[in-house]
Write an enzyme that holds these catalytic residues in place. Sequence first.
Site, PDB file in Angstrom:
ATOM      1  N   PRO A  31       0.778  -1.248   0.000  1.00 33.76           N
ATOM      2  CA  PRO A  31       0.000   0.000   0.000  1.00 33.76           C
ATOM      3  C   PRO A  31       0.809   1.298   0.000  1.00 33.76           C
ATOM      4  CG  PRO A  31       0.029  -0.928   2.191  1.00 33.76           C
ATOM      5  CD  PRO A  31       0.758  -1.909   1.296  1.00 33.76           C
ATOM      6  N   CYS A  32       1.513   1.544  -1.099  1.00 33.80           N
ATOM      7  CA  CYS A  32       2.287   2.783  -1.192  1.00 33.80           C
ATOM      8  C   CYS A  32       1.375   4.015  -1.215  1.00 33.80           C
ATOM      9  CB  CYS A  32       3.222   2.754  -2.405  1.00 33.80           C
ATOM     10  SG  CYS A  32       2.419   2.399  -3.957  1.00 33.80           S
TER      11      CYS A  32
END
Length: 160
Positions: free
Chosen positions: A127-128
Amino acid sequence: MSSGFHQIDYKSPIGLIEIIGTEEAVCSIMFSEKAEPENFIGSDTPKVLELCFHELDEYFKGTRYEFTFPYTFEGTDFQNTVWTTLKGIPYAGTSSYKDIAVSIGNEKAIRAVGSANGKNKLSIVIPCHRIIGSNGKLTGYAGGLWRKEWLLQHEKNFKK
C-alpha cells in the site's frame, strides 16, 4: 507478454488495472491508461490471477481489507525491506517516508524510501498509497495523486 507470464485487466472505479503473473504468483498490479480491458479471464488464466482479480473487486466494494493471493516482488534488499514494511501499514492508516526510514533503522534514508516506494509494482496490495508527507499532505503516487486521494478516502469510508 513473455512466455510464462499471463495478464488480465480489472476495470476499477479509478481506472484499468493490469494484473500480471505466473502460474505461481502475481508480480505486477499497475494502473493502465487504457480505456477498456483487453485481457480477460479465460480457461488458461492462472488461478492466482483470478484470485487477485476477485480480491481486488472485493477491495473496491469495501468488503476486503487484506489480500491473500500469492504475490512476489523483486528488488534490491533495501527495496524489499521498504516494501515489506509498507505491508504493515494498516487499512485506512497512513505513514510517512520518514516513519518508514526510522522503522527500518535508517532515518537518513527518507529519499531512498521514496524511491523504493515509487518502484513498487504491486499497487494497493503493497500500500504505497498510504504514504503521505510528514506534514500530512499527499505526496507523489505513480498512479496519480487523484487516485491516491480516492484510495485513502475509500479506505476511510469502509474501515470497520
